[in-house]
Each structure stands twice: as C-alpha cells, then as structure tokens.
Motif scaffolding. Structure first.
Motif, PDB file in Angstrom:
ATOM      1  N   TYR A 215       0.809  -1.217   0.000  1.00 26.99           N
ATOM      2  CA  TYR A 215       0.000   0.000   0.000  1.00 26.99           C
ATOM      3  C   TYR A 215       0.846   1.272   0.000  1.00 26.99           C
ATOM      4  O   TYR A 215       0.337   2.356  -0.266  1.00 26.99           O
ATOM      5  N   TYR A 216       2.140   1.139   0.297  1.00 28.75           N
ATOM      6  CA  TYR A 216       3.030   2.302   0.363  1.00 28.75           C
ATOM      7  C   TYR A 216       3.031   3.068  -0.957  1.00 28.75           C
ATOM      8  O   TYR A 216       2.831   4.285  -0.988  1.00 28.75           O
ATOM      9  N   ASP A 217       3.232   2.352  -2.065  1.00 30.05           N
ATOM     10  CA  ASP A 217       3.263   3.020  -3.376  1.00 30.05           C
ATOM     11  C   ASP A 217       1.898   3.581  -3.750  1.00 30.05           C
ATOM     12  O   ASP A 217       1.794   4.678  -4.311  1.00 30.05           O
ATOM     13  N   ALA A 218       0.850   2.829  -3.445  1.00 27.85           N
ATOM     14  CA  ALA A 218      -0.501   3.209  -3.874  1.00 27.85           C
ATOM     15  C   ALA A 218      -1.018   4.423  -3.119  1.00 27.85           C
ATOM     16  O   ALA A 218      -1.782   5.222  -3.691  1.00 27.85           O
ATOM     17  N   TYR A 219      -0.637   4.589  -1.870  1.00 21.57           N
ATOM     18  CA  TYR A 219      -1.175   5.668  -1.053  1.00 21.57           C
ATOM     19  C   TYR A 219      -0.124   6.721  -0.701  1.00 21.57           C
ATOM     20  O   TYR A 219      -0.239   7.886  -1.092  1.00 21.57           O
ATOM     21  N   TYR A 220       0.900   6.322   0.049  1.00 18.36           N
ATOM     22  CA  TYR A 220       1.845   7.307   0.577  1.00 18.36           C
ATOM     23  C   TYR A 220       2.621   8.012  -0.536  1.00 18.36           C
ATOM     24  O   TYR A 220       2.690   9.248  -0.558  1.00 18.36           O
ATOM     25  N   LEU A 221       3.175   7.264  -1.464  1.00 16.07           N
ATOM     26  CA  LEU A 221       3.946   7.902  -2.537  1.00 16.07           C
ATOM     27  C   LEU A 221       3.057   8.760  -3.427  1.00 16.07           C
ATOM     28  O   LEU A 221       3.460   9.848  -3.857  1.00 16.07           O
ATOM     29  N   GLN A 222       1.860   8.297  -3.709  1.00 13.41           N
ATOM     30  CA  GLN A 222       0.936   9.103  -4.521  1.00 13.41           C
ATOM     31  C   GLN A 222       0.561  10.393  -3.802  1.00 13.41           C
ATOM     32  O   GLN A 222       0.464  11.463  -4.420  1.00 13.41           O
ATOM     33  N   ALA A 223       0.357  10.306  -2.499  1.00 11.36           N
ATOM     34  CA  ALA A 223       0.021  11.503  -1.725  1.00 11.36           C
ATOM     35  C   ALA A 223       1.169  12.511  -1.769  1.00 11.36           C
ATOM     36  O   ALA A 223       0.935  13.723  -1.869  1.00 11.36           O
ATOM     37  N   GLN A 224       2.393  12.029  -1.707  1.00 13.99           N
ATOM     38  CA  GLN A 224       3.537  12.941  -1.773  1.00 13.99           C
ATOM     39  C   GLN A 224       3.621  13.635  -3.130  1.00 13.99           C
ATOM     40  O   GLN A 224       4.005  14.809  -3.230  1.00 13.99           O
ATOM     41  N   LYS A 225       3.262  12.933  -4.184  1.00 11.73           N
ATOM     42  CA  LYS A 225       3.268  13.542  -5.521  1.00 11.73           C
ATOM     43  C   LYS A 225       2.212  14.645  -5.624  1.00 11.73           C
ATOM     44  O   LYS A 225       2.462  15.713  -6.186  1.00 11.73           O
ATOM     45  N   VAL A 226       1.023  14.370  -5.099  1.00  6.76           N
ATOM     46  CA  VAL A 226      -0.034  15.382  -5.136  1.00  6.76           C
ATOM     47  C   VAL A 226       0.329  16.557  -4.236  1.00  6.76           C
ATOM     48  O   VAL A 226       0.007  17.709  -4.537  1.00  6.76           O
ATOM     49  N   ARG A 227       1.026  16.286  -3.139  1.00  7.03           N
ATOM     50  CA  ARG A 227       1.494  17.361  -2.264  1.00  7.03           C
ATOM     51  C   ARG A 227       2.359  18.346  -3.049  1.00  7.03           C
ATOM     52  O   ARG A 227       2.226  19.560  -2.901  1.00  7.03           O
ATOM     53  N   ARG A 228       3.236  17.849  -3.888  1.00  4.20           N
ATOM     54  CA  ARG A 228       4.072  18.717  -4.704  1.00  4.20           C
ATOM     55  C   ARG A 228       3.212  19.534  -5.669  1.00  4.20           C
ATOM     56  O   ARG A 228       3.470  20.718  -5.894  1.00  4.20           O
ATOM     57  N   MET A 229       2.163  18.925  -6.230  1.00  2.00           N
ATOM     58  CA  MET A 229       1.272  19.654  -7.133  1.00  2.00           C
ATOM     59  C   MET A 229       0.538  20.776  -6.402  1.00  2.00           C
ATOM     60  O   MET A 229       0.342  21.864  -6.951  1.00  2.00           O
TER      61      MET A 229
END
Length: 331
Positions: A215-229
């Motif tokens: 779930y790390y890639d599906a949730y945490y990493l995706q959230a960090q990408k949207v945070r940058r946006m």
C-alpha cells in the motif's frame, strides 16, 4: 486550550503548534490572531512530534502586533536541537507593521468561497476584503484547483508520520505505562490502548495501513506527488498576487461533541488550512466578524518567509477595525 486562554483574558499571548491548522483554526474560532510561520522557521524543540514534515510552532495573541513580538523571539536557526530548523537569521517582525497596503494584491481563490462555506462566514470574509480595498489593496481572483485533494493527501501523510513518530510511546521510556500486565507484549498493548485517545488510535491505524507492504506506493507515494502539485498551485497563484485570502474554516465553531460520531466532518473543516500546511507556507488567522455571535477568522497565506507581509496586512486591518477587540456573544 491556548486560544481559549487568550480569548478569555487569562493570558496575553500563548504559543501553539500547527500541523494542519491547529493555530489558525482555534484562533478563528476564538476570535484572536494566530500565525503559523514557514515550515522550519521556528524551532520544534520540545514539541511532541506528530507529523514531522508538517509540524510548526507559532504564537497566538489578541493582535497581530503582539504576535509579531512573539514570533520575532521564536524564529531563528536551531541546528543543535531541530534538524528541520532553517539556517535563516531571526527577524524583528514588528519593524514592518506600519507599512502601507497600497498596491498589495490579495488573491482570493474561487475554491475558498464555494458552496461549503456558511453564508455568514462568506459575508464576513467579503466585508473584510472590502475593507482591505479601502486600505489600498487590490482584490485578484486566483485558483488553487487541488484544494479539495489536500484533505486526503494530508490525512495520508500526517497519519503515516504519526504512526512512525508515536511508536516510541510504548510504556518503556515515554509517556503512560499500564499498571497491570502479564508480559512485555501485553504491557505494550495495554499501555497504548489506555494512553491514546480514539482519534490518535484512528490516525495511527490509518498511517500503519498506508505504510504497509503493498500500500506504500498506492497511497503514501501518490500523496507525496499530489502534495508537490498543491505546492506548485500556490506558486502559480503567487505570480498574480502577494498574499492569498479566504476563510480559516468553512463555519464558525460547532458545539462540543457535535462531530463525535462523524470524525470525517472534523477532517472536512480543515479544507482551507491544509493546503498551506502541505506546501510549508506561512498562514495567519485574524478576526474579521461574527456569524450568529460566533467569531469568523480571515486566513491570510503568504509565500515562503513572508511572515512580515502577513503581519503587516493583519496589523493595518486591525488598526482600521475593532473585531480583534470584541468578544463573542453566541454561547
């Protein structure tokens, strides 16, 4: 508690911590002024770490002038005790309070005044913006298109960091320890069950889940990408304005326990403070009116290291109005 103490006159000022709005929202609900500086601007030494990439310290007081005095003392590098502390010299924020607001461009995101904002809150915000125009500022329409995404992004990232940070509270060295247990495993379980409230447990479980294998890639990493946006959205808006304004919260304070059976309602109330936190930007809430006798807070968000500009804008507004000196009547 700190905001209530200041509002009730029990203390002239207080310090607080703001991860997703916990200085700005209490200030808004209590009718006082509070500012969260740029992430890393003030040392976090002595704070219990909740979400280390978001936590920041700041002051609360009746006026922006008092907040400026406190923030001047709080800011500055602290490399020996806080690894996130920025190597940026302290400032005397009280020096620029009296500057003119002539030509100041105040950006108002359309997403901050949508259908979810209570009519009375919107009326107070509009009146405050009109007052700023009288002081020489110019209202500019801007957009922060990923505002609503800040809620799921924050509650993934903050919960993940809380799950990691709070694991140290196991009853061995930190915090509460259960009084009765048969072995080490039961001591851990009972200690954490007794020592954490329902909301803390909820966030720890969410954070542990999003960091777990698969779930790390599906949730945490995706959230960090949207945070940058979300951070990029702010930078795009700041090309057209100097500060961003809107409500600190969609409504005034609700009754104690009103959301006890619906924690998501509490989360949704953070929609206007979370974006700035995720971007690491400074944000300030100042009183600008009442809705049903309860205080309404105007939130001002600045670009990185623009604390002085925010305090100047708040101070000049408070020189022209007396909302920060009034007390609520809607109890």
């Amino acid at each position: 508690g700190s905001a209530v103490a200041v509002a009730a006159g029990l203390a002239p000022a207080a310090t607080g911590t703001d991860t997703g709005g916990s200085i700005r929202q209490p200030a808004s609900f209590c009718g006082i002024t509070g500012i969260k500086p740029t992430y890393g601007r003030a040392s976090r030494y002595g704070m219990i770490a909740f979400a280390s990439s978001l936590d920041q310290a700041g002051p609360m007081a009746r006026s922006a002038e008092d907040c400026a005095l406190l923030l001047s003392a709080m800011c500055g590098p602290d490399p020996d005790r806080d690894s996130t502390s920025l190597d940026r010299p302290a400032e005397d924020f009280s020096q620029g309070l009296a500057g003119s607001l002539g030509g100041l461009r105040i950006g108002v995101p359309k997403e901050f005044l949508g259908d979810g904002v209570a009519p009375g809150v919107r009326a107070a915000i509009d009146a405050a913006l009109a007052e700023y125009e009288k002081l020489g500022a110019k209202r500019v329409e801007v957009s922060l298109p990923r505002t609503e995404l800040a809620i799921p992004v924050y509650y993934i990232i903050a919960a993940a960091e809380a799950s990691s940070n709070l694991s140290r509270f196991d009853g061995v060295k930190f915090g509460h320890r259960a009084s009765q247990y048969k072995d080490l495993a039961e001591m851990y379980m009972k200690t954490r069950a007794e020592g954490f409230g329902d909301e803390v447990k909820r966030r720890i479980m969410i954070g542990t889940y999003v960091l777990s294998h698969g779930y790390y890639d599906a949730y945490y990493l995706q959230a960090q990408k949207v945070r940058r946006m979300i951070a990029d959205d702010f930078q795009a808006a700041f090309r057209d304005c100097d500060v961003i304004a809107g409500p600190a919260a969609p409504t005034v304070a609700w009754a104690l326990g009103a959301h006890s059976d619906d924690p998501v309602a509490d989360y949704l109330a953070d929609v206007f403070t979370l974006p700035g936190s995720l971007a690491g930007l400074p944000g300030l809430s100042l009183p600008c009116g009442f809705d049903g006798g309860m205080p309404v807070g105007l939130q001002l968000i600045g670009n990185y290291f623009a604390e002085g500009r925010l305090l100047n804008a708040a101070h000049r507004f408070q020189q022209a109005t007396d909302w920060h000196q009034r007390t609520p009547t809607g109890f």
